[in-house]
Scaffold this motif. Structure first.
Motif, PDB file in Angstrom:
ATOM      1  N   LEU A 269       8.978   0.618  -2.652  1.00  0.00           N
ATOM      2  CA  LEU A 269       9.542   0.233  -1.357  1.00  0.00           C
ATOM      3  C   LEU A 269       8.418   0.036  -0.332  1.00  0.00           C
ATOM      4  CD1 LEU A 269      12.403   2.859  -1.535  1.00  0.00           C
ATOM      5  CD2 LEU A 269      12.691   0.385  -1.708  1.00  0.00           C
TER       6      LEU A 269
ATOM      7  N   ILE B 204       0.854  -1.197   0.000  1.00  0.00           N
ATOM      8  CA  ILE B 204       0.000   0.000   0.000  1.00  0.00           C
ATOM      9  C   ILE B 204       0.889   1.246   0.000  1.00  0.00           C
ATOM     10  CG2 ILE B 204      -1.706   1.320   1.331  1.00  0.00           C
ATOM     11  CD1 ILE B 204      -2.762  -1.335   2.441  1.00  0.00           C
ATOM     12  N   GLY B 205       0.665   2.129  -0.975  1.00  0.00           N
ATOM     13  CA  GLY B 205       1.482   3.354  -1.070  1.00  0.00           C
ATOM     14  C   GLY B 205       2.927   3.021  -1.409  1.00  0.00           C
ATOM     15  N   SER B 206       3.098   2.316  -2.514  1.00  0.00           N
ATOM     16  CA  SER B 206       4.415   1.757  -2.859  1.00  0.00           C
ATOM     17  C   SER B 206       5.451   2.824  -3.193  1.00  0.00           C
ATOM     18  CB  SER B 206       4.252   0.785  -4.034  1.00  0.00           C
ATOM     19  OG  SER B 206       5.387  -0.008  -4.170  1.00  0.00           O
ATOM     20  N   GLY B 207       5.015   3.987  -3.642  1.00  0.00           N
ATOM     21  CA  GLY B 207       5.966   5.072  -3.953  1.00  0.00           C
ATOM     22  C   GLY B 207       6.914   4.664  -5.064  1.00  0.00           C
TER      23      GLY B 207
ATOM     24  N   TRP C 104      -7.507   1.222   6.077  1.00  0.00           N
ATOM     25  CA  TRP C 104      -7.271   0.972   4.645  1.00  0.00           C
ATOM     26  C   TRP C 104      -6.969  -0.493   4.371  1.00  0.00           C
ATOM     27  CZ3 TRP C 104      -3.256   5.438   3.552  1.00  0.00           C
ATOM     28  CH2 TRP C 104      -3.930   6.674   3.618  1.00  0.00           C
TER      29      TRP C 104
ATOM     30  N   ARG D 240      -6.111   4.222  -4.701  1.00  0.00           N
ATOM     31  CA  ARG D 240      -5.979   4.352  -3.251  1.00  0.00           C
ATOM     32  C   ARG D 240      -6.478   3.078  -2.598  1.00  0.00           C
ATOM     33  NH1 ARG D 240      -4.957   9.013  -1.167  1.00  0.00           N
ATOM     34  NH2 ARG D 240      -4.616  10.702  -2.626  1.00  0.00           N
ATOM     35  N   ALA D 241      -5.914   2.748  -1.452  1.00  0.00           N
ATOM     36  CA  ALA D 241      -6.280   1.509  -0.769  1.00  0.00           C
ATOM     37  C   ALA D 241      -7.786   1.461  -0.511  1.00  0.00           C
ATOM     38  CB  ALA D 241      -5.509   1.406   0.542  1.00  0.00           C
ATOM     39  N   GLU D 242      -8.358   2.591  -0.089  1.00  0.00           N
ATOM     40  CA  GLU D 242      -9.781   2.581   0.271  1.00  0.00           C
ATOM     41  C   GLU D 242     -10.668   2.353  -0.957  1.00  0.00           C
ATOM     42  OE1 GLU D 242      -7.502   4.892   0.654  1.00  0.00           O
ATOM     43  OE2 GLU D 242      -8.285   6.911   0.815  1.00  0.00           O
TER      44      GLU D 242
ATOM     45  N   ARG E 174       4.362   8.163 -10.180  1.00  0.00           N
ATOM     46  CA  ARG E 174       4.989   7.039  -9.475  1.00  0.00           C
ATOM     47  C   ARG E 174       4.633   5.701 -10.123  1.00  0.00           C
ATOM     48  NH1 ARG E 174       4.700   9.526  -3.313  1.00  0.00           N
ATOM     49  NH2 ARG E 174       5.824  11.385  -3.944  1.00  0.00           N
TER      50      ARG E 174
ATOM     51  N   ARG F 128       5.139   0.980   4.119  1.00  0.00           N
ATOM     52  CA  ARG F 128       6.200   1.715   4.794  1.00  0.00           C
ATOM     53  C   ARG F 128       5.958   3.199   4.570  1.00  0.00           C
ATOM     54  NH1 ARG F 128      12.670   2.199   3.390  1.00  0.00           N
ATOM     55  NH2 ARG F 128      11.866   3.646   1.835  1.00  0.00           N
ATOM     56  N   ALA F 129       5.964   3.955   5.652  1.00  0.00           N
ATOM     57  CA  ALA F 129       5.903   5.417   5.582  1.00  0.00           C
ATOM     58  C   ALA F 129       4.682   5.928   4.835  1.00  0.00           C
ATOM     59  CB  ALA F 129       7.182   5.960   4.926  1.00  0.00           C
ATOM     60  N   VAL F 130       3.527   5.315   5.079  1.00  0.00           N
ATOM     61  CA  VAL F 130       2.322   5.723   4.355  1.00  0.00           C
ATOM     62  C   VAL F 130       1.329   6.449   5.252  1.00  0.00           C
ATOM     63  CG1 VAL F 130       0.338   4.888   3.019  1.00  0.00           C
ATOM     64  CG2 VAL F 130       2.588   3.890   2.644  1.00  0.00           C
TER      65      VAL F 130
ATOM     66  N   GLU G 144      -0.537   2.320  -5.756  1.00  0.00           N
ATOM     67  CA  GLU G 144      -0.019   3.685  -5.646  1.00  0.00           C
ATOM     68  C   GLU G 144      -0.934   4.626  -6.425  1.00  0.00           C
ATOM     69  OE1 GLU G 144       2.487   5.445  -4.073  1.00  0.00           O
ATOM     70  OE2 GLU G 144       1.592   7.077  -5.211  1.00  0.00           O
ATOM     71  N   PRO G 145      -1.407   5.705  -5.792  1.00  0.00           N
ATOM     72  CA  PRO G 145      -2.359   6.579  -6.486  1.00  0.00           C
ATOM     73  C   PRO G 145      -1.738   7.552  -7.501  1.00  0.00           C
ATOM     74  CG  PRO G 145      -2.102   7.282  -4.190  1.00  0.00           C
ATOM     75  CD  PRO G 145      -1.288   6.035  -4.362  1.00  0.00           C
ATOM     76  N   LEU G 146      -0.480   7.908  -7.348  1.00  0.00           N
ATOM     77  CA  LEU G 146       0.086   8.983  -8.183  1.00  0.00           C
ATOM     78  C   LEU G 146       0.657   8.469  -9.508  1.00  0.00           C
ATOM     79  CD1 LEU G 146       1.832  11.299  -5.580  1.00  0.00           C
ATOM     80  CD2 LEU G 146      -0.495  11.376  -6.473  1.00  0.00           C
TER      81      LEU G 146
END
Ligand SMILES: C[S@@+](CC[C@H](N)C(=O)[O-])C[C@H]1O[C@@H](n2cnc3c(N)ncnc32)[C@H](O)[C@@H]1O
Length: 224
Positions: free
Chosen positions: A79, A73-76, A151, A124-126, A102, A140-142, A97-99
């Motif tokens: 990572l 979730i939120g892989s960026g 989420w 997005r996860a939701e 990225r 990590r860091a999300v 990843e939403p962006l």
């Protein structure tokens, strides 16, 4: 190798064994090159790519059961998802990843590294709740743990696991998330240490096991 990317520490050879080695080196180059140029990783992170990013993410594999479907979730910049896919070919990884900027980078990395156990999903996860189910969700860091629970839990099958890389904040976030743990139907929640002898300090994770039909999921099912 680019000028700034340091030589990998000796332990990296053990952590990224066999086929994983060439891919790990190639991913380090992608992060240090296009990853920095395109703003996915700060230039100051380049000297720390091996220890803070690749090795710290790779040791999370110690907590991942065999043959699972895992969502990052939120892989960026990938990572820990790409690193886990490199060291664990038995695991099927979804990079969420939403962006767009990225996800484009992630797609390029997956192609360049020839990773056939990875898919990239923009969103997005939701938004994925009710659409997809996984055995493991990692992040990590999300987001703080309580938000991450809202989420991640709807994305997990009963008995599935959230693995949150939290480092020194792990114990505090676990305590603060107590009511959300109950609300989300979590079965167990604990701190797990991985990477002893491989990274310094060892990495601290929060592992939460999903219970049967958390309230959110039950509500969604009733709506169908
Ligand atoms: C600080 S970055 C961390 C990236 C990567 N996990 C790492 O450790 O380098 C947080 C990432 O979470 C993503 N994100 C934010 N909200 C999200 C959501 N609701 N669902 C999925 N990803 C989200 C952001 O787009 C961003 O790429």
């Amino acid at each position: 190798m680019s000028d700034e990317l340091p030589a990998p520490p000796a332990i990296a050879r053990d952590v990224f064994a066999g086929q994983a080695w060439d891919r790990a080196c190639a991913f380090a180059e992608l992060l240090a090159g296009p990853g920095v140029v395109r703003g996915l990783l700060g230039p100051r992170e380049v000297p720390r790519i091996w220890d803070r990013h690749l090795l710290n993410c790779a040791v999370v594999a110690e907590a991942v059961p065999p043959d699972v479907r895992l969502v990052d979730i939120g892989s960026g910049a990938g990572l820990p998802g790409i690193v886990l896919a490199i060291v664990r070919q038995d695991v099927t990884v979804t990079l969420l990843e939403p962006l767009l900027r990225r996800t484009v980078f992630l797609e390029e990395c997956v192609a360049a590294l020839k990773l056939d156990n990875v898919e990239v999903v923009r969103g997005r996860a939701e938004e994925l709740a009710g659409e997809r189910v996984f055995d493991v969700a990692c992040a990590r860091a999300v987001a703080p743990l309580d938000r991450l629970l809202t989420w991640a839990m709807p994305l997990l099958r009963e008995g599935g696991e959230l693995i949150a890389m939290k480092g020194e904040r792990a114990a505090g976030e676990l305590a603060e998330a107590e009511s959300q743990l109950r609300a989300s139907g979590a079965r167990t929640a604990e701190l797990v240490t991985v990477g002893r002898g491989k990274v310094e300090p060892p990495a601290t994770l929060v592992r939460v096991v999903a219970g049967r039909a958390a309230p959110e999921r039950a509500r969604r099912r009733r709506r169908r």
